[in-house]
Design a protein around this motif. Sequence first.
Motif, PDB file in Angstrom:
ATOM      1  N   ARG A  48       0.842  -1.216   0.000  1.00 22.33           N
ATOM      2  CA  ARG A  48       0.000   0.000   0.000  1.00 22.33           C
ATOM      3  C   ARG A  48       0.867   1.253   0.000  1.00 22.33           C
ATOM      4  N   ILE A  49       1.960   1.223   0.728  1.00 23.75           N
ATOM      5  CA  ILE A  49       2.875   2.368   0.758  1.00 23.75           C
ATOM      6  C   ILE A  49       3.489   2.568  -0.632  1.00 23.75           C
ATOM      7  N   ALA A  50       3.819   1.470  -1.302  1.00 18.92           N
ATOM      8  CA  ALA A  50       4.392   1.560  -2.651  1.00 18.92           C
ATOM      9  C   ALA A  50       3.392   2.192  -3.615  1.00 18.92           C
ATOM     10  N   ARG A  51       2.123   1.797  -3.533  1.00 17.74           N
ATOM     11  CA  ARG A  51       1.094   2.408  -4.396  1.00 17.74           C
ATOM     12  C   ARG A  51       0.948   3.893  -4.086  1.00 17.74           C
ATOM     13  N   ALA A  52       0.945   4.240  -2.805  1.00 14.75           N
ATOM     14  CA  ALA A  52       0.841   5.646  -2.419  1.00 14.75           C
ATOM     15  C   ALA A  52       2.068   6.417  -2.894  1.00 14.75           C
ATOM     16  N   PHE A  53       3.255   5.774  -2.852  1.00 11.67           N
ATOM     17  CA  PHE A  53       4.478   6.411  -3.328  1.00 11.67           C
ATOM     18  C   PHE A  53       4.368   6.735  -4.814  1.00 11.67           C
ATOM     19  N   GLU A  54       3.796   5.827  -5.583  1.00 12.71           N
ATOM     20  CA  GLU A  54       3.595   6.082  -7.016  1.00 12.71           C
ATOM     21  C   GLU A  54       2.716   7.307  -7.217  1.00 12.71           C
ATOM     22  N   GLU A  55       1.655   7.431  -6.422  1.00 13.31           N
ATOM     23  CA  GLU A  55       0.763   8.589  -6.519  1.00 13.31           C
ATOM     24  C   GLU A  55       1.500   9.879  -6.145  1.00 13.31           C
ATOM     25  N   VAL A  56       2.297   9.823  -5.093  1.00 14.08           N
ATOM     26  CA  VAL A  56       3.060  11.001  -4.643  1.00 14.08           C
ATOM     27  C   VAL A  56       4.048  11.416  -5.740  1.00 14.08           C
ATOM     28  N   ALA A  57       4.752  10.453  -6.309  1.00 14.51           N
ATOM     29  CA  ALA A  57       5.724  10.748  -7.362  1.00 14.51           C
ATOM     30  C   ALA A  57       5.034  11.300  -8.602  1.00 14.51           C
ATOM     31  N   ARG A  58       3.898  10.724  -8.956  1.00 15.27           N
ATOM     32  CA  ARG A  58       3.145  11.188 -10.116  1.00 15.27           C
ATOM     33  C   ARG A  58       2.674  12.627  -9.904  1.00 15.27           C
ATOM     34  N   ALA A  59       2.164  12.918  -8.723  1.00 22.48           N
ATOM     35  CA  ALA A  59       1.692  14.269  -8.417  1.00 22.48           C
ATOM     36  C   ALA A  59       2.854  15.264  -8.439  1.00 22.48           C
ATOM     37  N   ALA A  60       4.008  14.859  -7.919  1.00 19.46           N
ATOM     38  CA  ALA A  60       5.181  15.741  -7.903  1.00 19.46           C
ATOM     39  C   ALA A  60       5.639  16.065  -9.324  1.00 19.46           C
ATOM     40  N   ALA A  61       5.432  15.135 -10.231  1.00 16.95           N
ATOM     41  CA  ALA A  61       5.820  15.333 -11.624  1.00 16.95           C
ATOM     42  C   ALA A  61       4.716  16.019 -12.425  1.00 16.95           C
ATOM     43  N   GLY A  62       3.586  16.306 -11.779  1.00 15.50           N
ATOM     44  CA  GLY A  62       2.478  16.961 -12.475  1.00 15.50           C
ATOM     45  C   GLY A  62       1.743  16.052 -13.432  1.00 15.50           C
ATOM     46  N   ARG A  63       1.728  14.771 -13.124  1.00 18.43           N
ATOM     47  CA  ARG A  63       1.061  13.798 -13.993  1.00 18.43           C
ATOM     48  C   ARG A  63      -0.157  13.210 -13.290  1.00 18.43           C
ATOM     49  N   GLY A  64      -1.121  12.819 -14.086  1.00 21.24           N
ATOM     50  CA  GLY A  64      -2.309  12.167 -13.561  1.00 21.24           C
ATOM     51  C   GLY A  64      -2.304  10.702 -13.960  1.00 21.24           C
ATOM     52  N   LEU A  65      -3.347  10.003 -13.607  1.00 26.21           N
ATOM     53  CA  LEU A  65      -3.477   8.588 -13.942  1.00 26.21           C
ATOM     54  C   LEU A  65      -4.852   8.331 -14.526  1.00 26.21           C
ATOM     55  N   MET A  66      -4.879   7.633 -15.635  1.00 32.24           N
ATOM     56  CA  MET A  66      -6.139   7.249 -16.257  1.00 32.24           C
ATOM     57  C   MET A  66      -6.091   5.754 -16.524  1.00 32.24           C
ATOM     58  N   THR A  67      -7.175   5.077 -16.216  1.00 30.80           N
ATOM     59  CA  THR A  67      -7.271   3.648 -16.477  1.00 30.80           C
ATOM     60  C   THR A  67      -8.322   3.412 -17.547  1.00 30.80           C
ATOM     61  N   ILE A  68      -7.948   2.694 -18.582  1.00 26.24           N
ATOM     62  CA  ILE A  68      -8.879   2.312 -19.637  1.00 26.24           C
ATOM     63  C   ILE A  68      -9.300   0.885 -19.351  1.00 26.24           C
ATOM     64  N   GLU A  69     -10.583   0.683 -19.165  1.00 24.41           N
ATOM     65  CA  GLU A  69     -11.094  -0.662 -18.931  1.00 24.41           C
ATOM     66  C   GLU A  69     -11.682  -1.185 -20.229  1.00 24.41           C
ATOM     67  N   THR A  70     -11.209  -2.346 -20.644  1.00 29.18           N
ATOM     68  CA  THR A  70     -11.659  -2.912 -21.908  1.00 29.18           C
ATOM     69  C   THR A  70     -11.662  -4.438 -21.814  1.00 29.18           C
ATOM     70  N   PRO A  71     -12.635  -5.076 -22.460  1.00 30.29           N
ATOM     71  CA  PRO A  71     -12.631  -6.543 -22.471  1.00 30.29           C
ATOM     72  C   PRO A  71     -11.664  -7.105 -23.522  1.00 30.29           C
ATOM     73  N   TYR A  72     -11.098  -6.197 -24.356  1.00 28.49           N
ATOM     74  CA  TYR A  72     -10.216  -6.622 -25.433  1.00 28.49           C
ATOM     75  C   TYR A  72      -8.818  -6.046 -25.235  1.00 28.49           C
ATOM     76  N   PRO A  73      -7.802  -6.772 -25.644  1.00 32.90           N
ATOM     77  CA  PRO A  73      -6.446  -6.236 -25.557  1.00 32.90           C
ATOM     78  C   PRO A  73      -6.285  -5.039 -26.497  1.00 32.90           C
ATOM     79  N   LEU A  74      -5.514  -4.051 -26.088  1.00 27.59           N
ATOM     80  CA  LEU A  74      -5.250  -2.877 -26.916  1.00 27.59           C
ATOM     81  C   LEU A  74      -3.775  -2.845 -27.281  1.00 27.59           C
ATOM     82  N   THR A  75      -3.497  -2.470 -28.513  1.00 30.45           N
ATOM     83  CA  THR A  75      -2.104  -2.326 -28.933  1.00 30.45           C
ATOM     84  C   THR A  75      -1.553  -1.009 -28.385  1.00 30.45           C
TER      85      THR A  75
END
Length: 96
Positions: A48-75
């Motif tokens: 859980r700390i590792a996941r939170a660390f990823e969020e902290v690092a992403r925020a520090a870099a000014g980046r967000g996170l988006m998840t695409i949910e799909t039943p099919y593989p995407l290239t």
Amino acid sequence: MRKKVTDRQLAEVLSLLVKDAAADELEHRVHGFVRYLAVHGLLHRGERIARAFEEVARAAAGRGLMTIETPYPLTDATIAHIQKALDLTNMDVTVS
């Protein structure tokens, strides 16, 4: 009574510890952080700390996170096209 420290707070501490650390200091600093977790019975929160660390690092870099949910593989090309079409240049995209 001890105040509970959140996973996010621990991730922020870790972020401060490793920020601008020279390569030869990095291992020592992370080792000290893990030792602290062990002494205080917090190692079980590592994932859980590792996941939170990823969020902290992403925020520090000014980046967000988006998840695409799909039943099919995407290239990679399709994911890149979606990022460009939605102007997600400052977003890390994951597919599930």
